[in-house]
Design an enzyme around this catalytic site. Sequence first.
Site, PDB file in Angstrom:
ATOM      1  N   THR A 153      -5.479  91.306  76.116  1.00 31.69           N
ATOM      2  CA  THR A 153      -5.925  90.730  77.390  1.00 31.69           C
ATOM      3  C   THR A 153      -5.075  89.496  77.637  1.00 31.69           C
ATOM      4  O   THR A 153      -4.485  88.970  76.699  1.00 31.69           O
ATOM      5  CB  THR A 153      -7.426  90.324  77.295  1.00 31.69           C
TER       6      THR A 153
ATOM      7  N   VAL B 122     -15.740  99.523  81.590  1.00 31.40           N
ATOM      8  CA  VAL B 122     -15.380  98.160  81.991  1.00 31.40           C
ATOM      9  C   VAL B 122     -15.721  97.232  80.830  1.00 31.40           C
ATOM     10  O   VAL B 122     -16.807  97.333  80.243  1.00 31.40           O
ATOM     11  CB  VAL B 122     -16.149  97.739  83.263  1.00 31.40           C
TER      12      VAL B 122
HETATM   13  N1  ASP Z   1     -11.654  92.214  75.922  1.00 25.59           N
HETATM   14  C1  ASP Z   1     -10.811  93.282  76.380  1.00 25.59           C
HETATM   15  C2  ASP Z   1     -11.653  94.466  76.746  1.00 25.59           C
HETATM   16  O1  ASP Z   1     -12.540  94.805  76.009  1.00 25.59           O
HETATM   17  C3  ASP Z   1      -9.791  93.682  75.371  1.00 25.59           C
HETATM   18  C4  ASP Z   1      -9.137  92.548  74.620  1.00 25.59           C
HETATM   19  O2  ASP Z   1      -9.270  91.401  74.992  1.00 25.59           O
HETATM   20  O3  ASP Z   1      -8.417  92.783  73.668  1.00 25.59           O
HETATM   21  O4  ASP Z   1     -11.426  95.074  77.757  1.00 25.59           O
END
Ligand code: ASP
Length: 366
Positions: free
Chosen positions: A234, A263
């Site tokens: 992210t 989501v």
């Molecule tokens: N938090 C993000 C999601 O679950 C993925 C990540 O941050 O690595 O979509």
Amino acid sequence: MSQFKLHDVRLFCLPNCFFAAVLFSAGALAAAQEQSGSAKAVSKGETNDQPNMEIRKVGLVVHGGAGTISRSEMTPQREREYRAGLERAMTAGYEILKRGGSSLDAAEAAVRMLEDDPHFNAGKGAVFTSIGTNEMDAAVMDGKTLSAGAVASLKHIKNPVSLARLVMEKSGHVMMDGEGAEAFAKENGVQVLPDQKYFFTQERWEALQKVKAAEKSGGGGKKYIITDQDRHGTVGAVALDQNGNLAAATSTGGTTNKRAGRVGDSPVIGAGTYANNATCAVSATGDGEYFVRATVAHDVSALMEYRGMSLTEAAQSVLDKVAKLGGSGGLIAIDRQGNIALPFNTSGMYRGYVDPNGKFVVEIYK
Ligand code: ASP
């Protein structure tokens, strides 16, 4: 965990004229100082070496995802590319803050840069769903007004973070998803791509094949080495501007091989993204399902507001809560005094901040 007092931006007010001179003073204070109560935020009226002088800080922190990031799997070339990407994002945001621009503009600009960089799981570099599509989520929040905008399951928008901002400013809603969000984008002159070719990257495609193969073989054992880099990621930014306003922005492609329509936490206000001038601005990264259940970003704010915790304590204690549930990841946060916190419970997190001398600090490993 890193923690610093960020920049002092001094505004000198003179009779009949007003000009701002931006001085970046060395105001770095270690986390230990803040915890022991010795850290002191310099605020309006506390210095008397200049008449009518106000001291304002600006601050910027960015992240590009947390996970198992081991030095042994990183080539020097690749590491340079990640670092350059984070620096480009910081430059975009910091230029805005230095000019007196808003934290919202700075956070959005930093995240857009990371969305355009194929190394990070957002925008151009978004991971693939189980059916081979790219579905992106993003959010922004303005700490001054508590206005927020979020988008989910976008398939044809290059910069989801900017559409999240448009949702906040023009839709009358907080969160929009899929086709409705893209129709809203079109109505407002935002480019809606005709297909998903722009989001194809060989590396993400191979990651999907690996994750699928590993799942099929019941975990895969040693045959498939699946890194967190393959699984998720992210990008995010939090900023403090000269007016003392905080903002947060987050954008993601989610998790590799996720079901279509899944989501994560990133666009959920209070989970992956939150900003409140009374407390802090937060952008999170990690196992989204756990971050949603732990209401991570709002919890950091709430612990500061209701328990009087410092940013550092609040951020760490929420991350500990995530770990107890079984989740891993990290977050970046900044408070109104310019203290920053970047805790993570994984082996690495792509992260960067501007130090008190205006120098960019980029870190990857623990
Ligand atoms: N938090 C993000 C999601 O679950 C993925 C990540 O941050 O690595 O979509």
